[in-house]
Scaffold this active site. Structure first.
Site, mmCIF file in Angstrom:
data_model
loop_
_atom_site.group_PDB
_atom_site.id
_atom_site.type_symbol
_atom_site.label_atom_id
_atom_site.label_comp_id
_atom_site.label_asym_id
_atom_site.label_seq_id
_atom_site.Cartn_x
_atom_site.Cartn_y
_atom_site.Cartn_z
ATOM 1 N N THR A 46 0.816 -1.220 0.000
ATOM 2 C CA THR A 46 0.000 0.000 0.000
ATOM 3 C C THR A 46 0.850 1.271 0.000
ATOM 4 O OG1 THR A 46 -0.063 -0.193 2.394
ATOM 5 C CG2 THR A 46 -1.959 -1.064 1.195
ATOM 6 N N GLY A 47 2.160 1.123 0.057
ATOM 7 C CA GLY A 47 3.041 2.293 0.122
ATOM 8 C C GLY A 47 3.383 2.832 -1.257
ATOM 9 N N VAL A 98 6.211 2.816 -2.973
ATOM 10 C CA VAL A 98 6.938 1.891 -3.850
ATOM 11 C C VAL A 98 6.078 0.658 -4.168
ATOM 12 C CG1 VAL A 98 8.974 0.392 -4.036
ATOM 13 C CG2 VAL A 98 9.201 2.676 -3.049
ATOM 14 N N SER A 136 -4.391 -1.766 6.847
ATOM 15 C CA SER A 136 -4.809 -1.872 5.441
ATOM 16 C C SER A 136 -5.463 -3.210 5.108
ATOM 17 C CB SER A 136 -3.598 -1.699 4.520
ATOM 18 O OG SER A 136 -2.929 -0.519 4.814
ATOM 19 N N ARG A 160 22.125 -4.165 2.474
ATOM 20 C CA ARG A 160 22.895 -3.684 1.316
ATOM 21 C C ARG A 160 24.405 -3.844 1.473
ATOM 22 N NH1 ARG A 160 19.770 1.858 0.633
ATOM 23 N NH2 ARG A 160 17.833 1.085 -0.287
ATOM 24 N N CYS A 203 18.089 4.854 -3.732
ATOM 25 C CA CYS A 203 17.532 5.480 -4.936
ATOM 26 C C CYS A 203 18.440 6.556 -5.536
ATOM 27 C CB CYS A 203 16.152 6.059 -4.626
ATOM 28 S SG CYS A 203 16.100 7.026 -3.122
ATOM 29 N N GLN A 260 16.246 15.755 -3.828
ATOM 30 C CA GLN A 260 15.455 14.529 -3.688
ATOM 31 C C GLN A 260 13.970 14.794 -3.444
ATOM 32 O OE1 GLN A 260 19.263 12.368 -1.588
ATOM 33 N NE2 GLN A 260 17.294 11.361 -1.322
ATOM 34 N N SER A 313 8.519 11.768 -2.448
ATOM 35 C CA SER A 313 7.994 10.399 -2.540
ATOM 36 C C SER A 313 9.044 9.378 -2.127
ATOM 37 C CB SER A 313 7.472 10.096 -3.947
ATOM 38 O OG SER A 313 8.424 10.470 -4.914
ATOM 39 N N LYS A 341 25.827 6.579 1.516
ATOM 40 C CA LYS A 341 25.419 5.403 0.712
ATOM 41 C C LYS A 341 26.039 5.461 -0.675
ATOM 42 C CE LYS A 341 21.171 4.670 3.269
ATOM 43 N NZ LYS A 341 19.732 4.948 3.372
ATOM 44 N N HIS A 364 14.264 12.142 -8.449
ATOM 45 C CA HIS A 364 15.441 12.759 -7.828
ATOM 46 C C HIS A 364 16.349 13.316 -8.923
ATOM 47 C CE1 HIS A 364 14.184 10.980 -4.167
ATOM 48 N NE2 HIS A 364 15.148 10.115 -3.940
#
Ligand code: A2P
Length: 336
Positions: free
Chosen positions: A17-18, A20, A46, A105, A134, A161, A164, A218, A247
């Site tokens: 539901t987000g 992404v 949700s 990561r 991202c 950025q 969203s 990052k 972005h």
């Protein structure tokens, strides 16, 4: 871990539901990914809600410990805490996980993959593959082809950025603050530490003891892993701007070998997943409004950097919900 042999797959999306999650559903549909069964998972808030799936409406289920029974492939995009707890459970249940959080990561056992650059790294996965940050993903789409041609040493960069990238609550916060400003009401910041409407915030993520933010570092940490370039150095300032989607990053890159604008343009024009938008005389350059909802990232404002030897300055924009998240995740699944 064997590669998949089925012809269509039982898929779960955690965080469906987000911001992404919704894109993941759409990318699976657009790319006609062979989905046999789709399970949409989110919080109890949700559960029961119906969302359009690739072919028919699907009811959202509450994420639970046993949610991954009979799942081949699980996309995670519900934040680090959820990934930390539920990715191991999904893996134990036999699913291969593509995780959008930063939790795995830097784990040497987990490949961190940008398919255009290090797609072959999926071959050594052990059940989890990490999707890159991202801003790093959008930047590397232009930086890596230049590295192959000219030998990358280091970059100085500033990001611009979109909200969203923070998620659905941040999109709502920017909308609400813009509406409040037009009524003359004060902005009430909740997601960000300061108002984001009509402002820019030189803070993305939390600060480290050395003064950089986690997000800023990052670029160097993930860039080294993805490009297989352990000496790569990146000094980055990440900035949140009142843009809904896509972005942008201003980059000054230093190379080992001499570089020219023409040679750089030639390399970038051929780079996969990248569009060259570089006609300054006609005011043609990448912009978030132009890059939003596009699979390809865009590069422009290409010029020799006047402050360093073998330096190139450029500007790259990309839809971070797509290349920086959902599209990249589905491309990884396609590689599998
Ligand atoms: P929900 O909509 O039910 O809160 P975004 O990145 O846009 O903020 O979206 C975050 C996603 O993570 C949403 O789908 C959200 O579901 C989901 N999520 C947040 N907390 C939980 C939780 N405790 N369990 C499962 N999903 C969660």
């Amino acid at each position: 871990m064997p590669l998949f042999v089925r012809k269509s797959y039982r898929i779960a999306i955690v965080g469906a539901t987000g911001a992404v999650g919704a894109e993941l559903i759409d990318v699976l549909r657009r790319r006609a990914f062979p989905v046999k069964h789709l399970r949409l998972l989110a919080s109890a808030r949700s559960a029961g809600r119906s969302m359009p799936g690739p072919t028919e409406n699907v009811q959202v289920e509450e994420l639970k410990e046993d949610s991954f029974r009979d799942v081949d492939l699980a996309f995670f995009s519900a934040g680090g805490d959820i990934s930390r707890k539920f990715v191991p459970l999904a893996r134990e249940a036999g699913a291969v996980v593509i995780d959008n959080s930063s939790v795995f990561r830097m784990d040497p056992e987990v490949p961190l993959v940008l398919p255009e650059i290090n797609g072959t790294d999926v071959a050594w996965h052990r059940g989890v593959i990490a999707n890159p940050n991202c801003t790093t993903a959008v930047t590397l789409m232009a930086l890596h082809p230049l590295h192959l041609a000219f030998g990358l040493r280091r970059i100085f960069a500033s990001s611009y950025q979109a909200v969203s990238g923070t998620g659905a609550r941040a999109i709502a916060e920017l909308k609400q603050q813009v509406a409040a400003a037009s009524n003359g009401s004060p902005a009430v910041p909740e997601v960000y530490p300061h108002p984001i409407a009509f402002n820019v915030l030189p803070q993305v993520d939390s600060f480290l003891p050395d003064g950089y933010t986690k997000e800023e570092m990052k670029m160097q940490h993930e860039g080294r892993r993805i490009m297989h370039l352990p000496e790569f150095r990146a000094s980055v300032t990440c900035v949140r701007v009142p843009v809904f989607r896509a972005h942008s990053v201003a980059v000054s890159a230093e190379f080992e070998r001499p570089i020219s604008v023409d040679a750089a343009r030639e390399v970038l024009a051929k780079a996969p997943g990248l569009d060259l938008c570089d006609e300054p005389g006609r005011s043609v350059y990448p912009m978030p409004l132009q890059a939003a909802h596009k699979d390809n990232c865009q590069v422009g404002r290409i010029r020799l950097d006047c402050a360093m030897e073998n330096g190139l300055a450029f500007w790259v924009s990309g839809d971070q919900l797509l290349k920086g998240a959902a599209l990249n995740a589905v491309q990884i699944a396609e590689l599998l």
